[in-house]
Write a protein that holds these residues in place. Structure first.
Motif, short mmCIF file in Angstrom:
data_model
loop_
_atom_site.label_atom_id
_atom_site.label_comp_id
_atom_site.label_asym_id
_atom_site.label_seq_id
_atom_site.Cartn_x
_atom_site.Cartn_y
_atom_site.Cartn_z
N GLY A 1 -3.91 5.94 9.79
CA GLY A 1 -2.85 4.84 10.06
C GLY A 1 -2.47 4.09 8.85
O GLY A 1 -1.15 3.63 8.33
N TYR B 1 -12.43 6.68 11.02
CA TYR B 1 -11.66 5.40 11.19
C TYR B 1 -10.17 5.97 11.10
O TYR B 1 -9.85 7.03 10.26
CB TYR B 1 -11.83 4.58 10.05
N TYR C 1 5.48 0.74 10.55
CA TYR C 1 5.30 0.24 11.85
C TYR C 1 4.29 0.97 12.58
O TYR C 1 3.13 0.44 13.39
CB TYR C 1 6.57 -0.03 12.63
N ASN C 2 4.48 2.39 12.89
CA ASN C 2 3.66 3.24 13.30
C ASN C 2 2.25 3.12 13.01
O ASN C 2 1.31 3.30 13.52
CB ASN C 2 4.29 4.66 13.45
N ILE D 1 0.76 0.70 11.37
CA ILE D 1 -0.11 -0.49 11.72
C ILE D 1 -0.34 -0.53 13.12
O ILE D 1 -1.53 -1.03 13.44
CB ILE D 1 1.14 -1.87 11.41
N GLU D 2 0.42 0.11 14.12
CA GLU D 2 0.10 0.36 15.45
C GLU D 2 -1.32 0.90 15.61
O GLU D 2 -1.95 0.85 16.47
CB GLU D 2 1.34 0.82 16.13
N ARG D 3 -1.28 2.24 14.82
CA ARG D 3 -2.28 3.08 14.60
C ARG D 3 -3.74 2.35 14.37
O ARG D 3 -4.66 2.61 14.76
CB ARG D 3 -2.14 4.53 14.01
N LEU D 4 -3.60 1.46 13.29
CA LEU D 4 -4.67 0.80 12.99
C LEU D 4 -5.00 -0.36 14.06
O LEU D 4 -6.52 -0.42 13.93
CB LEU D 4 -4.17 -0.07 11.53
N MET D 5 -4.31 -0.97 14.74
CA MET D 5 -4.57 -1.83 15.73
C MET D 5 -5.37 -0.88 16.92
O MET D 5 -6.22 -1.53 17.79
CB MET D 5 -3.32 -2.44 16.21
N TYR D 6 -4.82 0.34 17.38
CA TYR D 6 -5.04 0.97 18.58
C TYR D 6 -5.40 2.47 17.91
O TYR D 6 -4.74 3.30 18.12
CB TYR D 6 -4.14 1.10 19.56
#
Length: 200
Positions: free
Chosen positions: A172, A168, A91-92, A94-99
């Motif tokens: 994440g 990049y 979950y974390n 995916i969140e880091r990839l988004m932000y």
């Protein structure tokens, strides 16, 4: 089994907590999510050893048949905890990839992380030696966890390094991979021990 298990669990608790502190320091200093997740994984391992310690203490009062059930139950609980940890990582990640956020890296962090990898490998071999003396599904879980953790830390280290080089959020992506790996491995333990508890 009880006394040997207690000593092993205390050793695992102390070692994993020390690794957690080292990785937490690196994750906070570098702002790396993958290293943070790896640190949380060691904290989960610390708590797992605390559960194992409780189980081994209980074993001192039970006969062999009940002893096997207690060990299986402890392994089941450890598996549940690690599964939850794995999903938390994913979950974390995916969140880091988004932000994405900026991270930093240094040779000091690399040396510390490489050291923790070797510590986990050594712990794995220690658990193997103990398990040969007295088999326990708890030891088997700890062996698997130790070698998986060393691979996870290596992946986190590479993720952090690549994040710096290509600018990049690779850490994440690594966190997602770590999360899935931990969850799948832990679920196998959960299902195996659940099967034993139901059928026994």
């Amino acid at each position: 089994m009880g006394k040997l298990g207690v000593k092993t669990a205390v050793f695992g608790f102390a070692a994993n907590f020390a690794l957690f502190l080292v990785k937490l320091y690196i994750s906070v200093s570098s702002n790396s999510l993958s290293i943070y997740c790896d640190a949380v994984n060691n904290l989960a391992d610390t708590l797992s050893c605390a559960v194992a310690l409780s189980g081994f203490i209980i074993l001192l009062k039970f006969d062999e048949k009940r002893s096997k059930r207690v060990q299986s139950l402890v392994s089941f609980l450890i598996g549940i905890a690690l599964t939850a940890t794995g999903f938390y990582f994913a979950y974390n990640g995916i969140e880091r990839l988004m932000y994405p956020t900026a991270v930093s890296f240094s040779k000091k962090y690399a040396v510390l992380l490489i050291t923790t990898i070797f510590v986990k490998i050594i712990m794995g071999f220690i658990y193997i030696k103990i398990n040969r003396k007295k088999y326990s599904p708890i030891f088997k879980t700890l062996i698997l966890d130790s070698f998986l953790d060393s691979a996870i830390t290596l992946a986190a280290l590479l993720g952090l390094s690549f994040t710096i080089k290509i600018n990049y959020a690779v850490d994440g992506l690594v966190s997602v991979i770590i999360g899935i790996s931990v969850a799948v491995s832990a679920l196998k333990t959960v299902f195996n021990q659940a099967k034993y508890l139901i059928n026994d």
